[in-house]
Design an enzyme around this catalytic site. Structure first.
Site, PDB file in Angstrom:
ATOM      1  NE  ARG A  20      -9.590   5.075  -4.380  1.00  0.00           N
ATOM      2  CZ  ARG A  20      -9.488   4.474  -3.550  1.00  0.00           C
ATOM      3  NH1 ARG A  20      -9.678   4.474  -2.494  1.00  0.00           N
ATOM      4  NH2 ARG A  20      -8.733   3.211  -3.331  1.00  0.00           N
TER       5      ARG A  20
ATOM      6  CE  LYS B 103      -5.468   4.603   0.814  1.00  0.00           C
ATOM      7  NZ  LYS B 103      -5.142   4.029   0.568  1.00  0.00           N
TER       8      LYS B 103
ATOM      9  NE  ARG C  55      -6.521  -1.803  -5.583  1.00  0.00           N
ATOM     10  CZ  ARG C  55      -6.237  -2.714  -4.959  1.00  0.00           C
ATOM     11  NH1 ARG C  55      -6.330  -4.177  -4.909  1.00  0.00           N
ATOM     12  NH2 ARG C  55      -6.447  -2.288  -3.475  1.00  0.00           N
TER      13      ARG C  55
ATOM     14  NE  ARG D 206      -9.591  -5.125  -1.245  1.00  0.00           N
ATOM     15  CZ  ARG D 206      -9.692  -4.072  -1.001  1.00  0.00           C
ATOM     16  NH1 ARG D 206      -8.984  -3.099   0.718  1.00  0.00           N
ATOM     17  NH2 ARG D 206      -9.490  -3.104  -2.571  1.00  0.00           N
TER      18      ARG D 206
ATOM     19  NE  ARG E  79      -5.735  -4.621   1.577  1.00  0.00           N
ATOM     20  CZ  ARG E  79      -5.536  -4.109   0.573  1.00  0.00           C
ATOM     21  NH1 ARG E  79      -5.738  -2.787   0.652  1.00  0.00           N
ATOM     22  NH2 ARG E  79      -6.236  -3.686  -0.484  1.00  0.00           N
TER      23      ARG E  79
END
Ligand code: ADP
Ligand code: ADP
Length: 207
Positions: A90, A15, A163, A152, A124
């Site tokens: 969400r 996204k 998640r 992160r 990431r």
């Protein structure tokens, strides 16, 4: 095109990676609740500190907090012709609240299977200066900025599994909710970044 667009998909779907291109194509500002929450954590506000507990555990931040953030953001001038929501809504209650305050004209769902998600998330990296998102294998950063990249805190294998569970339980049902309202467009996110980008571009043209 007036009205807002929602970018929907599991964590790591791409996204954020695709959002910049959609912003260039549509002129709508990106509104990422994840980025807004991370800014609040960094600023050390009471809300940020409370949100951090949920984020570090891979759980969704309570709806009231998120809806409050969005209500405030949508009052800014640049939101008057619609925005690109990234990572929001969400939950179904979030979508119901959004319906009262904004006109969502399309929801682009980027579909990626769970098996691909874990590798994407643990690899990431982010450039703290530009916000640009990279991946150690799939989208490497230029060598000259490699030293300043950050990872992160919630991008670990354990947290990504939590998640993903939250996604399937609380977020995935929203796809049907938006399909029932004829707003859902799906794209195959399990392709190269450029292929996904052109599929999204095609989808936007038909809106
Ligand atoms: P999201 O915002 O949905 O959580 P990101 O855009 O941050 O997802 O992407 C998650 C990770 O996967 C990043 O490291 C990004 O570089 C990488 N990525 C994004 N799109 C693709 C793709 N189509 N193929 C492979 N890796 C991708
Ligand atoms: P990703 O797309 O990689 O899951 P985000 O940056 O969108 O990451 O979100 C990071 C974390 O922030 C989520 O795991 C969750 O704790 C919180 N968060 C972001 N957006 C929302 C939202 N709309 N509702 C509840 N929690 C959210």
């Amino acid at each position: 095109m007036t009205g807002s667009i929602v970018l929907f998909g599991p964590p790591g779907a791409g996204k954020g990676t695709q959002a910049g291109r959609i912003v260039s194509l549509t002129g709508k500002p990106q509104v990422s609740t994840g980025d807004m929450l991370r800014a609040a954590v960094k600023a050390g506000s009471p809300m940020g500190l409370a949100a951090k507990e949920y984020m570090d555990a891979g759980l969704l931040v309570p709806d009231e907090v998120i809806i409050g953030l969005i209500e405030e953001r949508l009052q800014q001038d640049d939101a008057s012709s619609g925005v690109l929501f990234d990572g929001f809504p969400r939950t179904i209650p979030q979508a119901e609240s959004l319906e009262q305050i904004a006109d969502v004209t399309s929801v682009i769902s980027i579909e990626v299977p769970d098996e691909a998600i874990v590798n994407r998330i643990v690899g990431r990296r982010m450039d703290p200066e530009t916000g640009e998102i990279y991946h150690i294998i799939f989208n490497p950063a230029p060598a000259e900025i490699a030293d300043r990249l950050i990872q992160r805190k919630d991008d670990t294998e354990v947290t990504v599994r939590a998640r993903l569970a939250a996604f399937h339980e609380q977020t995935a049902p929203l796809a049907q909710w938006y399909a029932d309202r004829n707003l859902l467009v799906t794209v195959d996110g399990n392709n190269d970044i450029e292929i996904v980008a052109s599929e999204i571009q095609e989808a936007l043209k038909s809106l």
